[in-house]
Motif scaffolding. Structure first.
Motif, PDB file in Angstrom:
ATOM      1  N   TRP A   1       0.832  -1.209   0.000  1.00 55.55           N
ATOM      2  CA  TRP A   1       0.000   0.000   0.000  1.00 55.55           C
ATOM      3  C   TRP A   1       0.873   1.270   0.000  1.00 55.55           C
ATOM      4  CZ3 TRP A   1      -3.764   2.165  -1.837  1.00 55.55           C
ATOM      5  CH2 TRP A   1      -4.420   3.257  -1.273  1.00 55.55           C
ATOM      6  N   ALA A   2       1.960   1.241   0.740  1.00 55.22           N
ATOM      7  CA  ALA A   2       2.870   2.400   0.747  1.00 55.22           C
ATOM      8  C   ALA A   2       3.428   2.612  -0.661  1.00 55.22           C
ATOM      9  CB  ALA A   2       4.000   2.170   1.751  1.00 55.22           C
ATOM     10  N   TRP A   3       3.803   1.504  -1.323  1.00 53.63           N
ATOM     11  CA  TRP A   3       4.307   1.571  -2.704  1.00 53.63           C
ATOM     12  C   TRP A   3       3.240   2.135  -3.638  1.00 53.63           C
ATOM     13  CZ3 TRP A   3       2.334  -1.282  -6.887  1.00 53.63           C
ATOM     14  CH2 TRP A   3       3.096  -1.244  -8.061  1.00 53.63           C
ATOM     15  N   ALA A   4       2.010   1.650  -3.493  1.00 50.44           N
ATOM     16  CA  ALA A   4       0.926   2.104  -4.378  1.00 50.44           C
ATOM     17  C   ALA A   4       0.712   3.614  -4.234  1.00 50.44           C
ATOM     18  CB  ALA A   4      -0.369   1.350  -4.060  1.00 50.44           C
ATOM     19  N   LYS A   5       0.778   4.091  -2.992  1.00 45.95           N
ATOM     20  CA  LYS A   5       0.524   5.530  -2.785  1.00 45.95           C
ATOM     21  C   LYS A   5       1.640   6.393  -3.358  1.00 45.95           C
ATOM     22  CE  LYS A   5      -0.411   5.196   1.617  1.00 45.95           C
ATOM     23  NZ  LYS A   5      -0.673   5.572   3.018  1.00 45.95           N
ATOM     24  N   THR A   6       2.880   5.964  -3.203  1.00 50.61           N
ATOM     25  CA  THR A   6       3.958   6.833  -3.684  1.00 50.61           C
ATOM     26  C   THR A   6       4.280   6.610  -5.162  1.00 50.61           C
ATOM     27  OG1 THR A   6       5.577   5.260  -2.876  1.00 50.61           O
ATOM     28  CG2 THR A   6       5.131   7.116  -1.450  1.00 50.61           C
ATOM     29  N   GLU A   7       4.205   5.369  -5.622  1.00 47.43           N
ATOM     30  CA  GLU A   7       4.655   5.071  -6.996  1.00 47.43           C
ATOM     31  C   GLU A   7       3.529   5.073  -8.029  1.00 47.43           C
ATOM     32  OE1 GLU A   7       7.932   4.652  -7.657  1.00 47.43           O
ATOM     33  OE2 GLU A   7       8.314   5.020  -5.535  1.00 47.43           O
TER      34      GLU A   7
ATOM     35  N   HIS B   1      -1.530   1.093 -12.021  1.00 44.40           N
ATOM     36  CA  HIS B   1      -2.596   0.491 -11.203  1.00 44.40           C
ATOM     37  C   HIS B   1      -1.983  -0.051  -9.914  1.00 44.40           C
ATOM     38  CE1 HIS B   1      -5.789   0.812 -14.232  1.00 44.40           C
ATOM     39  NE2 HIS B   1      -4.769   0.779 -15.081  1.00 44.40           N
ATOM     40  N   THR B   2      -2.813  -0.143  -8.870  1.00 42.44           N
ATOM     41  CA  THR B   2      -2.236  -0.363  -7.536  1.00 42.44           C
ATOM     42  C   THR B   2      -1.969  -1.828  -7.172  1.00 42.44           C
ATOM     43  OG1 THR B   2      -4.441  -0.497  -6.555  1.00 42.44           O
ATOM     44  CG2 THR B   2      -3.400   1.692  -6.631  1.00 42.44           C
TER      45      THR B   2
ATOM     46  N   ILE C   1      -3.854  -3.781  -5.575  1.00 40.10           N
ATOM     47  CA  ILE C   1      -4.263  -4.068  -4.191  1.00 40.10           C
ATOM     48  C   ILE C   1      -5.544  -4.896  -4.106  1.00 40.10           C
ATOM     49  CG2 ILE C   1      -3.164  -2.007  -3.197  1.00 40.10           C
ATOM     50  CD1 ILE C   1      -6.057  -0.812  -3.050  1.00 40.10           C
ATOM     51  N   SER C   2      -6.130  -5.269  -5.263  1.00 38.29           N
ATOM     52  CA  SER C   2      -7.474  -5.877  -5.217  1.00 38.29           C
ATOM     53  C   SER C   2      -7.532  -7.126  -4.329  1.00 38.29           C
ATOM     54  CB  SER C   2      -7.967  -6.198  -6.629  1.00 38.29           C
ATOM     55  OG  SER C   2      -6.930  -6.765  -7.383  1.00 38.29           O
ATOM     56  N   PHE C   3      -6.556  -8.024  -4.435  1.00 36.40           N
ATOM     57  CA  PHE C   3      -6.596  -9.227  -3.592  1.00 36.40           C
ATOM     58  C   PHE C   3      -6.588  -8.824  -2.115  1.00 36.40           C
ATOM     59  CE2 PHE C   3      -4.448 -12.269  -0.900  1.00 36.40           C
ATOM     60  CZ  PHE C   3      -5.188 -13.411  -1.120  1.00 36.40           C
ATOM     61  N   LEU C   4      -5.695  -7.901  -1.758  1.00 35.99           N
ATOM     62  CA  LEU C   4      -5.573  -7.528  -0.344  1.00 35.99           C
ATOM     63  C   LEU C   4      -6.818  -6.808   0.165  1.00 35.99           C
ATOM     64  CD1 LEU C   4      -1.809  -6.501  -0.258  1.00 35.99           C
ATOM     65  CD2 LEU C   4      -2.867  -8.519   0.774  1.00 35.99           C
TER      66      LEU C   4
END
Ligand SMILES: Cc1cc2nc3c(=O)[nH]c(=O)nc-3n(C[C@H](O)[C@H](O)[C@H](O)COP(=O)(O)OP(=O)(O)OC[C@H]3O[C@@H](n4cnc5c(N)ncnc54)[C@H](O)[C@@H]3O)c2cc1C
Ligand code: SF4
Length: 516
Positions: A224-230, A251-252, A254-257
């Motif tokens: 999640w930290a990666w998704a927000k910054t990258e 795209h993030t 994160i869907s599975f999580l």
């Protein structure tokens, strides 16, 4: 704790004293064998379940860890009696609800509302005009207002409009560079799970990717930290772009999580709304999670997983409803899924590239699912049910409540105008504009690519069903301007492509030299 409620921040587990609370987790080889699941998906589910159990034990929660080969109700029934009843948040998956219904019916399992959702069925109902068709944009406007997310103090959407979708359709040419996916640390639990899946599910599709196995709460935080910054700073403009150089672009992933609740939907939308990123990116993301994800879940609930559709008689009894798969197909599409979806090369670079990446990773982003995989299957009159079963097996984020609305409802137009205004179909021009696939293809999108005649042949075959649809008026008017000779050729190309693909034979330009 079912496999998709792995959080101690919602539900009874978030409120009870850990020292006086116990949980039951069940590993079910029976569930894992229900369809040919991607091996990474099995590893993700099992490793998250095991790590969650360990995390809870470390908090002081008593854990009963059961491995039982059969329906969940069979392993839970004796435990419910021994422990004086069990409590669970209502399962998201219909398949699990059906499995557990007998225990709920006689009171051994008490269901409480699922606290992971962001919206209620009342909000869904009041956002719509009543019976279907149901529309996501009306739902989204209402839940934005109700939640106050990205709304200003006057109750107006921040930036003056609810959606920035129209601005979010740029192709990606390599700049800004696509982020590299994070690598997650290995540990003995993950290694054991990987070994188990490799041995017990040796014939299942998909690669096992140890470095991509996010299974602890710390892994979820890292992703999640990666998704927000990258990802989020560029999420909006390239939302529809596709590239062979990057499976997920911005795209993030994160869907599975989100679905297993390692990341909570409420948290991610609030954090993104407050992020220092362009509004089109923040709004685009909020629309996906607060809008589309919740909308899909309500459509699943309101239609009993597409079994109770307007105008359909539905299964005769509750028992039949429980065991019969939903098979809507308003266009009468009923052809088998060609072997290309299982990795046999088709010669269509777009399709082969996306299938390759899904079979490797268990993931591809939204537009590849919609405008390559579902588009081509729809143009080929593939059975919506067969395509859904494929998506369900090979994507790590596929659970019935989300995969069925997305494929039966959105990707294939199987349920007609129930939740989308028109079929999402296109010829080669769309794929060429938004991707770099065509540059590496043996076909030329402007000259001999069969996808464009497939598109016209689709319109011609289904003109009677689509004629009354106002959103198809323009496309059908263009079809009527097509010469008789071209239409005959479109139909011929459809037959050739369909036969070749069903037989698992590769297409090449010599088959239709004069196609356009
Ligand atoms: C034919 C087809 C099949 C699909 N099957 C699935 C599926 O089995 N499981 C699944 O989770 N999504 C499915 N989707 C929706 C969407 O493609 C994925 O949610 C998304 O690609 C997940 O990747 P991401 O986490 O990088 O998403 P991002 O683009 O980063 O979006 C953020 C989040 O928004 C949510 N979201 C976005 N669109 C949708 C949507 N249409 N429905 C539900 N949630 C959405 C997801 O939770 C996603 O993680 C499907 C879409 C199509 C067209
Ligand atoms: S030319 Fe046609 S088949 Fe090839 S990648 Fe482009 S759209 Fe796909």
């Amino acid at each position: 704790m079912p496999y998709d409620q792995l959080s101690d921040r919602i539900g009874p587990l978030s409120r009870l004293d850990p020292d006086h609370t116990g949980i039951v987790v069940v590993e079910s080889p029976w569930k894992a064998a229900r369809r040919p699941y991607h091996r990474q998906k099995l590893a993700l589910i099992l490793a998250n379940l095991r790590h969650f159990a360990l995390e809870q034990a470390a908090r002081g929660v008593a854990v009963r860890h059961v491995v039982a080969d059969g329906p969940y109700r069979d392993s839970l029934a004796p435990l419910a009696e021994e422990l004086g009843g069990l409590t669970m948040m209502e399962p998201a998956e219909r398949e699990l609800r059906v499995d557990l219904a007998p225990l709920v019916g006689d009171g051994r399992l008490r269901l409480v509302p699922h606290e992971g959702w962001l919206t209620t069925s009342e909000q869904f109902a009041s956002s719509q005009k009543g019976p279907p068709p149901w529309r996501m944009d009306a739902f989204y406007r209402q839940v934005r207002r109700d939640s106050g997310l990205l709304m200003d103090e006057r109750g107006k959407p921040v930036g003056g409009k609810f959606s920035f979708d129209a601005e979010n359709r740029q192709p990606w040419t390599g700049d800004p560079p696509a982020p590299r996916e994070p690598v997650f640390p290995r540990d003995p639990v993950k290694e054991e799970v990987l070994e188990l899946v490799a041995v017990s599910f040796a014939d299942n599709p998909g690669e096992l990717r140890p470095d991509a196995l996010h299974a602890t709460q710390a892994d979820a935080e890292a992703l999640w930290a990666w998704a927000k910054t990258e990802c989020l700073p560029h999420f909006g403009p390239y939302e529809d772009a596709m590239s062979r150089r990057s499976e997920g672009l911005f795209h993030t992933r994160i869907s599975f999580l989100l679905h297993v609740h390692r990341l909570l939907p409420a948290r991610v939308v609030h954090e993104v709304a407050a992020l220092d990123a362009p509004l089109s990116c923040r709004e685009g993301f909020v629309r996906q999670v607060l809008g589309w994800r919740e909308f899909m879940r309500h459509v699943h609930g309101r239609t009993d997983g597409f079994r109770d559709l307007p105008g359909s008689p539905g299964p005769k009894s509750a028992a039949a409803a429980a065991s019969t798969p939903a098979t809507p197909s308003v266009l009468g599409a009923d052809l088998p899924l060609p072997p290309a979806w299982w990795g046999k090369p088709s010669g269509l670079h777009c399709l082969d590239g996306v299938v390759d990446s899904v079979l490797r990773t268990g993931y591809s982003h939204h537009i590849t699912r919609l405008m390559v995989l579902a588009n081509l299957a729809t143009l080929l009159d593939v059975s919506p049910r067969e395509l859904t079963d494929w998506f369900w097996a090979v994507y790590t984020d596929a659970f019935d409540w989300v995969v069925e609305p997305n494929v039966l409802g959105m990707g294939t137009f199987g349920a007609g105008e129930l939740m989308t205004t028109k079929p999402y179909v296109s010829g080669a021009a769309y794929i060429d504009r938004l991707s770099d696939y065509c540059a590496g293809c043996r076909f030329d999108p402007k000259k001999n690519c069969p996808v464009t005649p497939l598109y016209w042949a689709f319109l011609a075959r289904h003109e009677p069903e689509l004629r009354g649809n106002p959103r198809m008026r323009l496309a059908l008017a263009s079809l009527r301007k097509r010469s008789v000779e071209r239409r005959r050729r479109d139909a011929e190309i459809f037959e050739v492509v369909s036969q070749h693909m069903r037989a698992g034979r590769e297409l090449d330009p010599t088959l239709f030299a004069a196609a356009d």
